[in-house]
Design a protein around this motif. Structure first.
Motif, PDB file in Angstrom:
ATOM      1  N   LYS A  61       0.832  -1.207   0.000  1.00 62.59           N
ATOM      2  CA  LYS A  61       0.000   0.000   0.000  1.00 62.59           C
ATOM      3  C   LYS A  61       0.866   1.256   0.000  1.00 62.59           C
ATOM      4  O   LYS A  61       1.854   1.356   0.716  1.00 62.59           O
ATOM      5  CB  LYS A  61      -0.919   0.001   1.220  1.00 62.59           C
ATOM      6  N   THR A  62       0.465   2.195  -0.842  1.00 64.83           N
ATOM      7  CA  THR A  62       1.141   3.478  -0.908  1.00 64.83           C
ATOM      8  C   THR A  62       0.192   4.495  -1.536  1.00 64.83           C
ATOM      9  O   THR A  62      -0.956   4.173  -1.832  1.00 64.83           O
ATOM     10  CB  THR A  62       2.461   3.358  -1.715  1.00 64.83           C
ATOM     11  N   SER A  63       0.664   5.711  -1.692  1.00 65.17           N
ATOM     12  CA  SER A  63      -0.120   6.720  -2.397  1.00 65.17           C
ATOM     13  C   SER A  63       0.816   7.562  -3.242  1.00 65.17           C
ATOM     14  O   SER A  63       2.038   7.390  -3.193  1.00 65.17           O
ATOM     15  CB  SER A  63      -0.893   7.593  -1.406  1.00 65.17           C
ATOM     16  N   GLU A  64       0.270   8.475  -3.979  1.00 66.75           N
ATOM     17  CA  GLU A  64       1.082   9.279  -4.898  1.00 66.75           C
ATOM     18  C   GLU A  64       1.975  10.290  -4.194  1.00 66.75           C
ATOM     19  O   GLU A  64       2.765  10.973  -4.834  1.00 66.75           O
ATOM     20  CB  GLU A  64       0.190   9.973  -5.916  1.00 66.75           C
ATOM     21  N   ASN A  93      -3.149   3.794  -4.400  1.00 64.27           N
ATOM     22  CA  ASN A  93      -4.119   4.848  -4.074  1.00 64.27           C
ATOM     23  C   ASN A  93      -4.593   4.735  -2.633  1.00 64.27           C
ATOM     24  O   ASN A  93      -5.715   5.114  -2.312  1.00 64.27           O
ATOM     25  CB  ASN A  93      -5.322   4.756  -5.021  1.00 64.27           C
ATOM     26  N   TYR A  94      -3.741   4.206  -1.768  1.00 62.94           N
ATOM     27  CA  TYR A  94      -4.123   3.936  -0.387  1.00 62.94           C
ATOM     28  C   TYR A  94      -4.203   5.240   0.420  1.00 62.94           C
ATOM     29  O   TYR A  94      -3.350   6.108   0.314  1.00 62.94           O
ATOM     30  CB  TYR A  94      -3.109   2.999   0.267  1.00 62.94           C
ATOM     31  N   GLY A  95      -5.214   5.314   1.239  1.00 61.68           N
ATOM     32  CA  GLY A  95      -5.353   6.447   2.151  1.00 61.68           C
ATOM     33  C   GLY A  95      -5.929   7.667   1.462  1.00 61.68           C
ATOM     34  O   GLY A  95      -5.999   7.762   0.252  1.00 61.68           O
ATOM     35  N   ALA A  96      -6.354   8.578   2.249  1.00 62.22           N
ATOM     36  CA  ALA A  96      -6.924   9.821   1.748  1.00 62.22           C
ATOM     37  C   ALA A  96      -6.224  10.994   2.438  1.00 62.22           C
ATOM     38  O   ALA A  96      -5.754  10.886   3.560  1.00 62.22           O
ATOM     39  CB  ALA A  96      -8.428   9.868   2.029  1.00 62.22           C
ATOM     40  N   SER A 129     -11.409 -10.423  -3.583  1.00 61.48           N
ATOM     41  CA  SER A 129     -10.311 -11.372  -3.499  1.00 61.48           C
ATOM     42  C   SER A 129      -9.023 -10.709  -3.960  1.00 61.48           C
ATOM     43  O   SER A 129      -7.966 -10.919  -3.393  1.00 61.48           O
ATOM     44  CB  SER A 129     -10.601 -12.600  -4.365  1.00 61.48           C
ATOM     45  N   LEU A 130      -9.120  -9.883  -5.004  1.00 59.63           N
ATOM     46  CA  LEU A 130      -7.943  -9.234  -5.581  1.00 59.63           C
ATOM     47  C   LEU A 130      -8.231  -7.761  -5.826  1.00 59.63           C
ATOM     48  O   LEU A 130      -9.279  -7.411  -6.366  1.00 59.63           O
ATOM     49  CB  LEU A 130      -7.570  -9.912  -6.902  1.00 59.63           C
ATOM     50  N   ARG A 131      -7.268  -6.906  -5.425  1.00 61.23           N
ATOM     51  CA  ARG A 131      -7.344  -5.477  -5.711  1.00 61.23           C
ATOM     52  C   ARG A 131      -6.024  -5.061  -6.333  1.00 61.23           C
ATOM     53  O   ARG A 131      -4.961  -5.251  -5.738  1.00 61.23           O
ATOM     54  CB  ARG A 131      -7.591  -4.672  -4.446  1.00 61.23           C
ATOM     55  N   LEU A 132      -6.072  -4.512  -7.546  1.00 64.11           N
ATOM     56  CA  LEU A 132      -4.901  -4.004  -8.243  1.00 64.11           C
ATOM     57  C   LEU A 132      -5.176  -2.563  -8.640  1.00 64.11           C
ATOM     58  O   LEU A 132      -6.090  -2.310  -9.427  1.00 64.11           O
ATOM     59  CB  LEU A 132      -4.609  -4.832  -9.500  1.00 64.11           C
TER      60      LEU A 132
END
Length: 187
Positions: A61-64, A93-96, A129-132
């Motif tokens: 997990k990360t973000s821009e 696109n993790y987190g806001a 099941s899967l998130r890309l």
């Protein structure tokens, strides 16, 4: 919740990490890398893991705005039972952004390359099941998903592009929007 076995390169490198023979019960992410990655995370080897009833099973997990890198990651021989959000997730696109923190931080995408997730069996995922989800202008490259079985009917995936590599022997077959074959493998 907190991640069970999580690594983040928050300003300093995290590398040459081995995790073997681990069983976890309930947590944020079973095996997590990120989200703070400014120091980078590399050369991680994970095998023989049982993950039960956490929010995520395997989670990068990360973000821009996190910067840094994730590279040379191998995660194999994993059993995931009852993931609450996603069994396997690669998410740039993790987190806001927190509206109380003032101006937005600088955009510094995390470079993600050479990640293998192999020999995984997931049962009873409650959502995906899967998130890309990569970034179009800074895609994840060299991603390899191999010998993964999702016991979920119907299969639920959330795939938004920006993830390049190959998927081999995934059961059931992934939907077209989860194809990784749109760019060559690296390294």
């Amino acid at each position: 919740g907190w991640d069970c076995a999580g690594y983040a390169g928050g300003g300093v490198p995290s590398n040459n990490i081995t995790i073997r023979n681990l069983t976890v019960w309930h947590g944020g992410g079973g095996i997590s890398i990120g989200s703070e990655l400014s120091g980078g995370v590399s050369n991680v080897f994970v095998e023989n893991v049982l993950l039960q009833h956490g929010s995520y099973g395997v989670f990068i997990k990360t973000s821009e705005t996190r910067g840094g890198f994730v590279k040379n990651i191998t995660i194999r021989n994993v059993q995931i039972e009852g993931a609450l959000k996603s069994a396997v997730a690669l998410d740039a696109n993790y987190g806001a952004r927190n509206p109380w923190c003032g101006s937005s931080p600088a955009r510094i995408p995390t470079r993600i390359d050479n990640v293998t997730v192999a020999s995984v069996v997931s049962r009873n995922a409650l959502n995906d099941s899967l998130r890309l989800a990569g970034l179009a202008d800074a895609p994840m490259t060299g991603i390899k998903l191999e010998n993964i079985t999702f016991h979920q009917h119907p299969l639920r995936c959330a795939c938004a592009g920006g993830v390049h590599g190959i998927a081999v022997n995934i059961v059931p077959e992934l939907p077209k929007e989860c194809s990784l074959a749109d760019a060559p493998m690296t390294g």
